[in-house]
Design a protein around this motif. Structure first.
Motif, PDB file in Angstrom:
ATOM      1  N   LYS A  98      45.721 -16.047  50.401  1.00  0.00           N
ATOM      2  CA  LYS A  98      46.986 -15.449  50.798  1.00  0.00           C
ATOM      3  C   LYS A  98      46.814 -14.017  51.266  1.00  0.00           C
ATOM      4  CE  LYS A  98      49.515 -18.660  48.024  1.00  0.00           C
ATOM      5  NZ  LYS A  98      50.560 -18.917  47.034  1.00  0.00           N
ATOM      6  N   ILE A  99      47.606 -13.649  52.241  1.00  0.00           N
ATOM      7  CA  ILE A  99      47.595 -12.287  52.768  1.00  0.00           C
ATOM      8  C   ILE A  99      49.030 -11.773  52.685  1.00  0.00           C
ATOM      9  CG2 ILE A  99      47.165 -10.862  54.818  1.00  0.00           C
ATOM     10  CD1 ILE A  99      45.215 -13.060  55.743  1.00  0.00           C
ATOM     11  N   PRO A 100      49.304 -10.589  52.159  1.00  0.00           N
ATOM     12  CA  PRO A 100      48.342  -9.560  51.744  1.00  0.00           C
ATOM     13  C   PRO A 100      47.522  -9.936  50.502  1.00  0.00           C
ATOM     14  CG  PRO A 100      50.591  -8.920  51.143  1.00  0.00           C
ATOM     15  CD  PRO A 100      50.700 -10.140  51.989  1.00  0.00           C
ATOM     16  N   HIS A 101      46.359  -9.269  50.375  1.00  0.00           N
ATOM     17  CA  HIS A 101      45.593  -9.291  49.129  1.00  0.00           C
ATOM     18  C   HIS A 101      46.392  -8.409  48.175  1.00  0.00           C
ATOM     19  CE1 HIS A 101      42.128  -7.380  46.718  1.00  0.00           C
ATOM     20  NE2 HIS A 101      42.289  -8.586  46.249  1.00  0.00           N
ATOM     21  N   MET A 102      47.128  -9.047  47.258  1.00  0.00           N
ATOM     22  CA  MET A 102      48.078  -8.304  46.432  1.00  0.00           C
ATOM     23  C   MET A 102      47.844  -8.596  44.966  1.00  0.00           C
ATOM     24  SD  MET A 102      52.198  -8.656  46.276  1.00  0.00           S
ATOM     25  CE  MET A 102      52.576  -8.108  47.929  1.00  0.00           C
ATOM     26  N   GLY A 103      47.645  -7.562  44.187  1.00  0.00           N
ATOM     27  CA  GLY A 103      47.509  -7.729  42.748  1.00  0.00           C
ATOM     28  C   GLY A 103      46.274  -7.032  42.208  1.00  0.00           C
ATOM     29  N   TRP A 104      45.906  -7.414  40.982  1.00  0.00           N
ATOM     30  CA  TRP A 104      44.803  -6.756  40.282  1.00  0.00           C
ATOM     31  C   TRP A 104      43.502  -7.476  40.576  1.00  0.00           C
ATOM     32  CZ3 TRP A 104      45.742  -2.430  37.095  1.00  0.00           C
ATOM     33  CH2 TRP A 104      47.098  -2.131  36.902  1.00  0.00           C
ATOM     34  N   ASN A 105      42.515  -6.737  41.042  1.00  0.00           N
ATOM     35  CA  ASN A 105      41.211  -7.332  41.294  1.00  0.00           C
ATOM     36  C   ASN A 105      40.145  -6.403  40.720  1.00  0.00           C
ATOM     37  OD1 ASN A 105      39.106  -8.938  42.247  1.00  0.00           O
ATOM     38  ND2 ASN A 105      40.131  -9.329  44.219  1.00  0.00           N
ATOM     39  N   SER A 106      38.960  -6.942  40.470  1.00  0.00           N
ATOM     40  CA  SER A 106      37.918  -6.138  39.833  1.00  0.00           C
ATOM     41  C   SER A 106      37.077  -5.417  40.880  1.00  0.00           C
ATOM     42  CB  SER A 106      37.047  -7.013  38.939  1.00  0.00           C
ATOM     43  OG  SER A 106      36.561  -8.107  39.666  1.00  0.00           O
ATOM     44  N   ILE A 107      36.570  -4.248  40.505  1.00  0.00           N
ATOM     45  CA  ILE A 107      35.688  -3.469  41.372  1.00  0.00           C
ATOM     46  C   ILE A 107      34.274  -3.487  40.793  1.00  0.00           C
ATOM     47  CG2 ILE A 107      37.371  -1.988  42.534  1.00  0.00           C
ATOM     48  CD1 ILE A 107      37.001   0.102  40.359  1.00  0.00           C
ATOM     49  N   ASN A 108      33.296  -3.609  41.689  1.00  0.00           N
ATOM     50  CA  ASN A 108      31.901  -3.714  41.263  1.00  0.00           C
ATOM     51  C   ASN A 108      31.016  -2.870  42.173  1.00  0.00           C
ATOM     52  OD1 ASN A 108      31.685  -5.792  38.997  1.00  0.00           O
ATOM     53  ND2 ASN A 108      33.076  -6.775  40.454  1.00  0.00           N
ATOM     54  N   GLY A 109      29.734  -2.788  41.808  1.00  0.00           N
ATOM     55  CA  GLY A 109      28.782  -2.001  42.604  1.00  0.00           C
ATOM     56  C   GLY A 109      29.188  -0.543  42.659  1.00  0.00           C
ATOM     57  N   LEU A 110      29.741  -0.037  41.550  1.00  0.00           N
ATOM     58  CA  LEU A 110      30.288   1.317  41.537  1.00  0.00           C
ATOM     59  C   LEU A 110      29.182   2.358  41.647  1.00  0.00           C
ATOM     60  CD1 LEU A 110      32.911   0.936  38.641  1.00  0.00           C
ATOM     61  CD2 LEU A 110      33.187   0.485  41.087  1.00  0.00           C
ATOM     62  N   SER A 111      29.393   3.355  42.512  1.00  0.00           N
ATOM     63  CA  SER A 111      28.441   4.466  42.591  1.00  0.00           C
ATOM     64  C   SER A 111      29.201   5.741  42.911  1.00  0.00           C
ATOM     65  CB  SER A 111      27.376   4.189  43.667  1.00  0.00           C
ATOM     66  OG  SER A 111      27.971   4.144  44.938  1.00  0.00           O
ATOM     67  N   GLY A 112      28.617   6.869  42.532  1.00  0.00           N
ATOM     68  CA  GLY A 112      29.211   8.159  42.876  1.00  0.00           C
ATOM     69  C   GLY A 112      30.161   8.677  41.806  1.00  0.00           C
ATOM     70  N   PRO A 113      30.514   9.964  41.913  1.00  0.00           N
ATOM     71  CA  PRO A 113      31.272  10.671  40.878  1.00  0.00           C
ATOM     72  C   PRO A 113      32.694  10.150  40.667  1.00  0.00           C
ATOM     73  CG  PRO A 113      30.931  12.071  42.811  1.00  0.00           C
ATOM     74  CD  PRO A 113      30.090  10.850  43.003  1.00  0.00           C
ATOM     75  N   LEU A 114      33.281   9.532  41.693  1.00  0.00           N
ATOM     76  CA  LEU A 114      34.647   9.006  41.555  1.00  0.00           C
ATOM     77  C   LEU A 114      34.725   8.009  40.396  1.00  0.00           C
ATOM     78  CD1 LEU A 114      36.965   9.764  43.403  1.00  0.00           C
ATOM     79  CD2 LEU A 114      36.482   7.751  44.793  1.00  0.00           C
ATOM     80  N   PHE A 115      33.583   7.337  40.128  1.00  0.00           N
ATOM     81  CA  PHE A 115      33.576   6.276  39.116  1.00  0.00           C
ATOM     82  C   PHE A 115      32.815   6.679  37.855  1.00  0.00           C
ATOM     83  CE2 PHE A 115      34.208   4.250  43.281  1.00  0.00           C
ATOM     84  CZ  PHE A 115      35.471   3.733  43.046  1.00  0.00           C
ATOM     85  N   ASN A 116      32.697   8.011  37.645  1.00  0.00           N
ATOM     86  CA  ASN A 116      32.049   8.528  36.436  1.00  0.00           C
ATOM     87  C   ASN A 116      32.620   7.954  35.159  1.00  0.00           C
ATOM     88  OD1 ASN A 116      30.234  10.183  37.657  1.00  0.00           O
ATOM     89  ND2 ASN A 116      31.393  12.089  37.392  1.00  0.00           N
ATOM     90  N   ARG A 117      33.941   7.708  35.174  1.00  0.00           N
ATOM     91  CA  ARG A 117      34.615   7.251  33.948  1.00  0.00           C
ATOM     92  C   ARG A 117      34.957   5.763  34.017  1.00  0.00           C
ATOM     93  NH1 ARG A 117      35.840  12.477  34.956  1.00  0.00           N
ATOM     94  NH2 ARG A 117      36.446  13.895  33.266  1.00  0.00           N
ATOM     95  N   SER A 118      34.380   5.040  35.008  1.00  0.00           N
ATOM     96  CA  SER A 118      34.738   3.627  35.194  1.00  0.00           C
ATOM     97  C   SER A 118      33.538   2.731  34.907  1.00  0.00           C
ATOM     98  CB  SER A 118      35.195   3.384  36.633  1.00  0.00           C
ATOM     99  OG  SER A 118      36.179   4.314  37.011  1.00  0.00           O
ATOM    100  N   SER A 119      33.803   1.436  34.722  1.00  0.00           N
ATOM    101  CA  SER A 119      32.715   0.465  34.542  1.00  0.00           C
ATOM    102  C   SER A 119      32.884  -0.666  35.545  1.00  0.00           C
ATOM    103  CB  SER A 119      32.742  -0.161  33.156  1.00  0.00           C
ATOM    104  OG  SER A 119      33.221   0.741  32.201  1.00  0.00           O
TER     105      SER A 119
END
Lengths: 196, 253
Positions: free
Chosen positions: A111-132
């Motif tokens: 379905k489009i739009p891609h709407m809702g909660w999805n997981s983020i992976n391959g995190l790199s860089g300072p923006l994701f210092n506090r994320s997993s």
């Protein structure tokens, strides 16, 4: 001082409210002088790419944004406008990132739009210092930025992977809405404001 | 992978939540802002506020509630109920809501959907569709309005497809046969719309047990499930519901 860029695209109130919730004072402004002097600049956006670009050009904000050297965060449409061009309204964009923004393929059954909660992976860089890796954030979009060396996070939608975040020098962008992503989103905003 | 969403619905009147059984009798369930804040902190993925206030003064109360909610919670929320004009939508989104839902106004004038999608974007236009089984309709379901009291003569499936074509970004589908029964969601109805449409479908009406949620996701193919009283009266706790769904192989946040 944190400057949140005011322009035709909506959703600025949500960003201002999220900043207030984490105890940060921000100024909502379209004044190039104020934006240039800010310690951090946030570029929100929900809307349509070509009309948003037209507004930025009319207010000379396009050149101002490209010249900034302080930490800069584009959110959703804001991130897409930082790319070279968008299929949405066939818009020529800011060109901070060389990528081309593309409509999700319509023949895949999802379905489009891609709407809702999805997981983020391959995190790199300072923006994701506090994320997993694997944390959930809130997305609403029909266009996406393909994966590239600038992707600092990726997301998968029914087997289709795309950039959830981009980073290059002082410029950062997130496809999702940290201001609507609960506590996970607040940690990303905090990393941007406190670690950069 | 995109997670299935769990959405508590708060029926509000004068800033307080009420829950109707089949929309007729009302019970008070507390402060809307407090409840919203509780859900936001306890696993809800999104919230829906349905305003059942009819008076002009009541609309002012709604806007101040929307502003308070927007300041307080950090998850998306939709506001519906009595929305008729672009001015109504502009005021509600301007107060901080992420989406609006329209129902009767869209049935009376479908052009409203196209206008709102053009002005504010499809992502914030939710079509609320109340449907009831009717064997005379091609799909077997008819769209109804006024809390289920008024049949429209519109086939629920073809109406939802028209709404999608006009730019609705999502369908909030309530089964009027199931609403208030706690007998489970209407699986065939939900499945029919969800597999026929290219936009997300939120299933509503009939939630009574955790198993009902599993069924509406696994068999009904719903993208999200909405419920009110089972959450408001603590019959189902959202973190427990999500643990259960995870064990059943449903992807949740």
């Amino acid at each position: 001082m944190i400057a949140v860029i005011r322009y035709s695209a909506g959703n600025v109130l949500s960003v201002m409210n999220a900043l207030a919730r984490i105890g940060k004072d921000a100024v909502l402004t379209d004044d190039p002088a104020v934006i240039s002097k800010a310690d951090h600049v946030i570029f929100p956006g929900v809307g349509e790419a070509s009309s948003a670009m037209q507004y930025l050009r009319e207010h000379r904000l396009d050149e101002v944004i490209k010249g900034l050297r302080q930490p800069f965060l584009g959110i959703c449409l804001g991130m897409q406008l930082m790319c070279s061009s968008s299929e949405e309204g066939d818009a020529s964009c800011l060109g901070i990132f060389p990528e081309h923004v593309t409509l999700f393929p319509r023949d895949r059954g999802y379905k489009i739009p891609h709407m809702g909660w999805n997981s983020i992976n391959g995190l790199s860089g300072p923006l994701f210092n506090r994320s997993s890796n694997g944390e959930y954030v809130y997305f609403v979009h029909s266009y996406y930025v393909p994966l590239s060396e600038h992707a600092s996070a990726m997301t998968e939608y029914d087997g289709f992977s795309f950039s959830a975040a981009l980073s290059k020098d002082n410029f950062h962008g997130v496809q999702f809405h940290p201001e609507k992503s609960g506590e996970a989103g607040e940690r990303i905003l905090r990393s941007f404001l406190e670690d950069l | 992978m995109l997670a299935k969403r769990i959405i508590p619905c708060l029926d509000v009147k004068d800033g307080r939540t009420v829950k109707g059984v089949n929309f007729i009798s009302l019970r008070d369930a507390g402060s809307a802002l407090e409840l919203a804040s509780f859900y936001s902190d306890n696993g809800a993925d999104e919230l829906v506020f349905l305003d059942i206030t009819a008076t002009v003064e009541g609309r002012g109360t709604l806007l101040s509630l929307v502003r308070d909610v927007s300041r307080t919670i950090s998850i998306p929320f939709t506001v519906g109920g009595g929305i008729r004009s672009e001015e109504d939508v502009d005021a509600i989104l301007g107060a901080g809501a992420d989406k609006i839902s329209i129902n009767s106004a869209a049935i009376r004038n479908p052009e409203v959907i196209s206008r709102l999608a053009g002005l504010f974007g499809s992502q914030c236009v939710v079509l609320a569709l109340d449907a009831r089984a009717n064997s005379l309709m091609p799909s077997g379901y008819e769209a109804v309005i006024d809390g289920g009291r008024t049949p429209t003569g519109l086939d629920a499936l073809s109406w939802s497809m028209e709404a999608e074509a006009r730019g609705a970004g999502e369908i909030l589908l309530t089964s009027m046969d199931k609403d208030g029964t706690k007998d489970g969601f209407d699986i065939p109805l939900t499945r029919l719309l969800s597999t026929s449409l290219g936009i997300p479908v939120i299933a509503s009406g009939g939630a009574g047990s955790m198993e009902d949620f599993k069924d509406v996701f696994a068999d009904g193919m719903a993208d999200a499930a909405l419920a009110a009283s089972v959450f408001h009266f603590h019959e189902i706790d959202i973190p427990c519901l999500k643990d259960y769904l995870r064990k059943e192989g449903i992807i949740v946040r």
